[in-house]
Design a protein around this motif. Structure first.
Motif, short mmCIF file in Angstrom:
data_model
loop_
_atom_site.label_atom_id
_atom_site.label_comp_id
_atom_site.label_asym_id
_atom_site.label_seq_id
_atom_site.Cartn_x
_atom_site.Cartn_y
_atom_site.Cartn_z
N LEU A 417 0.59 -1.18 0.08
CA LEU A 417 -0.12 -0.01 0.01
C LEU A 417 0.95 1.32 -0.07
N SER A 418 1.93 1.24 0.87
CA SER A 418 3.04 2.53 0.86
C SER A 418 4.22 1.96 1.37
N LEU A 419 5.22 3.01 1.10
CA LEU A 419 6.40 2.61 1.35
C LEU A 419 7.31 4.01 1.50
N HIS A 420 8.17 3.84 2.70
CA HIS A 420 9.04 4.96 2.84
C HIS A 420 10.48 4.42 3.11
N THR A 421 11.21 5.07 2.69
CA THR A 421 12.59 4.82 2.97
C THR A 421 13.72 5.71 3.39
N THR A 422 14.60 5.74 3.90
CA THR A 422 15.67 6.67 4.44
C THR A 422 16.99 5.93 4.17
N ALA A 423 17.80 6.79 3.55
CA ALA A 423 19.18 6.37 3.30
C ALA A 423 20.14 7.52 2.89
N GLY A 424 21.64 7.44 3.12
CA GLY A 424 22.58 8.28 2.85
C GLY A 424 23.67 7.90 3.43
N SER A 426 25.20 9.31 5.93
CA SER A 426 25.50 9.53 7.37
C SER A 426 24.32 9.28 7.99
N VAL A 427 23.42 8.46 7.53
CA VAL A 427 21.95 7.83 8.28
C VAL A 427 22.00 6.30 7.99
N LEU A 428 21.28 5.66 8.96
CA LEU A 428 21.12 4.37 8.96
C LEU A 428 19.79 4.04 8.21
N PRO A 429 20.06 3.39 7.01
CA PRO A 429 19.30 2.91 6.11
C PRO A 429 17.89 2.26 6.73
N THR A 430 16.93 2.75 6.65
CA THR A 430 15.51 2.20 7.16
C THR A 430 14.60 1.90 6.00
N ALA A 431 13.46 1.09 6.45
CA ALA A 431 12.37 1.25 5.48
C ALA A 431 11.02 0.86 5.97
N THR A 432 10.06 1.58 6.11
CA THR A 432 8.80 1.62 6.63
C THR A 432 7.67 1.16 5.54
N LYS A 436 -1.14 -4.90 2.63
CA LYS A 436 -2.55 -5.53 3.24
C LYS A 436 -2.48 -6.97 3.12
N ARG A 437 -2.60 -7.68 4.19
CA ARG A 437 -2.62 -9.04 4.37
C ARG A 437 -3.65 -9.87 3.48
N PRO A 438 -3.63 -11.20 3.16
CA PRO A 438 -4.53 -11.80 2.63
C PRO A 438 -5.90 -11.72 2.97
N ASP A 439 -5.98 -11.60 4.50
CA ASP A 439 -7.24 -11.45 5.22
C ASP A 439 -8.21 -10.25 4.95
N GLY A 440 -7.22 -9.11 4.42
CA GLY A 440 -7.62 -7.73 4.31
C GLY A 440 -7.01 -6.78 5.51
N GLU A 441 -6.41 -7.39 6.38
CA GLU A 441 -5.86 -6.45 7.45
C GLU A 441 -4.66 -5.87 6.72
N ILE A 442 -4.61 -4.57 7.45
CA ILE A 442 -3.55 -3.69 6.87
C ILE A 442 -2.47 -3.67 7.98
N VAL A 443 -1.31 -4.10 7.73
CA VAL A 443 -0.02 -4.15 8.77
C VAL A 443 0.95 -2.90 8.30
N GLN A 444 1.50 -2.59 9.53
CA GLN A 444 2.96 -1.62 9.15
C GLN A 444 3.94 -2.09 9.90
N ASP A 445 5.15 -2.18 9.26
CA ASP A 445 6.33 -2.37 10.18
C ASP A 445 7.48 -1.86 9.51
N VAL A 453 17.16 -0.95 -0.16
CA VAL A 453 16.44 -2.19 -0.75
C VAL A 453 16.57 -3.17 0.16
N ASP A 454 17.72 -3.71 1.04
CA ASP A 454 17.69 -4.64 2.05
C ASP A 454 17.04 -4.41 3.11
N ALA A 455 16.81 -2.98 3.65
CA ALA A 455 15.82 -2.65 4.58
C ALA A 455 14.41 -2.95 4.20
N ILE A 456 13.90 -2.88 2.96
CA ILE A 456 12.61 -3.02 2.34
C ILE A 456 12.23 -4.66 2.69
#
Length: 545
Positions: A417-424, A426-432, A436-445, A453-456
């Protein structure tokens, strides 16, 4: 025997079974095994919808025989061969089988409803295969080969036999096997150089020996099947034609086991361009070669090298000033073929956000795809969305959009549904990620990694619970320009090591494309748990003709 003299006259002693009566001219049949031997290339597996699209394109190209698969290998292979046999008209549809009743019966079950069905049976004949693989004597090999052909002939009148590793088989024994299978009813005898070992002169001599010394050879078409381990597959195939073979087994772009097979486009254009030398024809519509090559490359993710003969990007490009000067004065100075003869466009039709459905549909047809009205509408919506991101839509962009909707895509159980990454630097690469799960529930992590890419991938793994090893990761530009789509192709191996799954996606943002491709592979893994289709299983039964 030495290599053929390039100044020699065209051959005058073709195989007695050459199908001259069909066309009034000496003709070489083109047997395409892209969907069988070609698909055995690592990373080249195709789903049912993709195989059907390639099969339609091959029929439109004018190939005589389409080897649609190895039906006994898996449920997926069987269903693909059966679907192609039921739908594709014009070409003979062939299924491969080992010389045993179960394989042959399964092959017939898959091809029986084809307009023109064929069963292709094979058995290894070389000493190294007899001793180490089959553990059979010469007598047992002949007995098994004859029994297999007879079983196939009882089901289907068109039967081909291949002595696997014929190139390393004793000449007198090869003659014995070929004579026996023709007596048993084989209508085509294929002579494989399974490991690409022979030189062109040697391969030509082997074909010539069989034509001269097998007394019943006139009752069958002699065929070539050459691998490219030493880069000689096309040369050997052409040498076989010169010696009298009248069927060539080959693949689009030369894909196949190890270094691949003889490239169909190279064989066909050599026979056409040097008709003065070979004196034979094919039924191939050569202007379809480039579109079909590009279609296969886009579907499999196996890029064609830029300098590849006939269909490479540089095949008709001229940069040298001397060459350019000659071309301006007379194209024949540096071109022995015209680009339009193989379907290379002078310019791509560039579509944009103002283009309508009619222009899009026309281009889809020109590219060789067959889409329903509903599929055209979905592709058009995707096309409009992409046109808002980049100024010009090229054929390569359009191919990526089309292949998302070929009718047998992996169900999108997990949806990004959505994707956000931070990299550079002097920063620690992160991905959020928001998924949507198969049952319709939306999960974020979220997760951290060595790069965005590795973070994703780690974040997706946390959400889905699917743990796999990244075996291959390839990024390529789909078309030209700074705003070109980036296509990501990757392969995941489940931790048990039993299977691998391919994911592919494209976007103007390669970070997004990476996430979508990874999730595509995860969905394939999830779907695998709910079905018995094992077409992606590593180590599935294969045939090394």
């Amino acid at each position: 025997m030495t290599a053929p003299d390039p100044t020699a006259a065209p051959p005058t002693n073709p195989s007695p079974a050459a199908p001259e009566a069909e066309t009034g001219r000496d003709r070489v049949r083109i047997f395409d095994t892209t969907l069988r031997d070609g698909e055995q290339s690592p990373g080249a597996s195709m789903n049912l919808g993709e195989k059907l699209e390639i099969a339609r394109a091959l029929a439109g190209l004018g190939v005589d025989v389409i080897e649609a698969g190895f039906p006994i290998a898996s449920v997926g292979d069987f269903e693909a061969v059966r679907a192609i046999a039921a739908e594709v008209a014009g070409s003979t549809v062939c299924g491969l089988a080992r010389c045993n009743d179960r394989d042959i019966d399964r092959a017939w079950e898959a091809v029986q409803f084809a307009q023109k069905p064929r069963i292709h049976v094979f058995l290894a004949t070389s000493p190294i295969h007899r001793e180490h693989k089959l553990r059979m004597s010469r007598e047992q090999v002949v007995e098994r080969a004859v029994a297999g052909v007879r079983r196939a002939v009882a089901l289907c009148k068109d039967v081909e036999f291949s002595p696997e590793d014929a190139a390393r088989t004793e000449p007198e024994f090869l003659r014995e096997v070929i004579r026996a299978v023709i007596d048993a009813g084989a209508t085509t005898v294929n002579i494989p150089d399974t490991v690409g070992y022979l030189m062109p002169g040697q391969y030509a001599a082997m074909i010539a020996d069989l034509i001269a010394n097998v007394p019943n050879i006139g009752r069958a078409v002699v065929s070539t099947h050459c691998h490219d381990d030493l880069g000689l597959a096309v040369a050997n195939s052409l040498a076989g034609v010169q010696a009298g073979a009248r069927q060539v087994e080959c693949t689009i772009n030369g894909i196949g086991e190890r270094a691949g097979n003889a490239a169909l486009e190279e064989v066909v254009m050599a026979l056409r361009t040097r008709h003065d030398y070979f004196g034979v024809d094919t039924t191939i519509k050569t202007e379809r070669l480039y579109p079909v090559s590009r279609m296969l490359s886009s579907i499999t993710g196996l890029a064609v090298q830029r300098n590849k003969a006939i269909v490479g990007r540089n095949a008709f490009a001229h940069e040298s000033g001397i060459h350019q000067d000659g071309m301006l004065k007379n194209r024949s100075t540096y071109e022995i073929m015209r680009p339009e003869d193989v379907g290379v466009p002078q310019t791509d039709l560039v579509l944009g956000k103002h283009s309508g459905r009619h222009a899009l549909r026309d281009r889809v047809v020109e590219m060789g795809y067959t889409l329903s009205d509903e599929q055209v509408e979905v592709v058009f919506n995707d096309f409009k969305a992409l046109a808002d991101k980049k100024k010009e839509i090229y054929d390569e962009d359009l191919a990526v959009l089309i292949e998302k909707h070929l009718g047998d895509a992996v169900p999108a159980s997990w949806q990004l549904l959505s994707l956000h990454t931070t990299a550079g630097t002097s920063v620690l690469p992160t991905a959020t990620v928001s998924i949507k799960r198969p049952d319709g529930e939306i999960v974020q992590d979220a997760a951290i990694g060595d790069g965005p890419v590795d973070a994703i991938f780690k974040a997706v793994e946390r959400v889905t619970g699917v743990h796999a090893n990244l075996h291959e990761f390839v990024v390529r530009s789909v078309s030209q320009g700074k705003d070109a789509q980036g296509e990501v192709t990757l392969e995941l191996e489940v931790e048990s090591g039993e299977a691998s799954f391919r994911g592919r996606a494209a976007s103007t943002d390669i970070i997004e494309a990476s996430a979508l491709a990874y999730l595509n592979a995860v969905n394939a893994i999830s779907a695998r748990k709910d079905r018995t289709d094992v077409r992606e299983v590593v180590g599935r039964p294969g045939a090394g003709l």
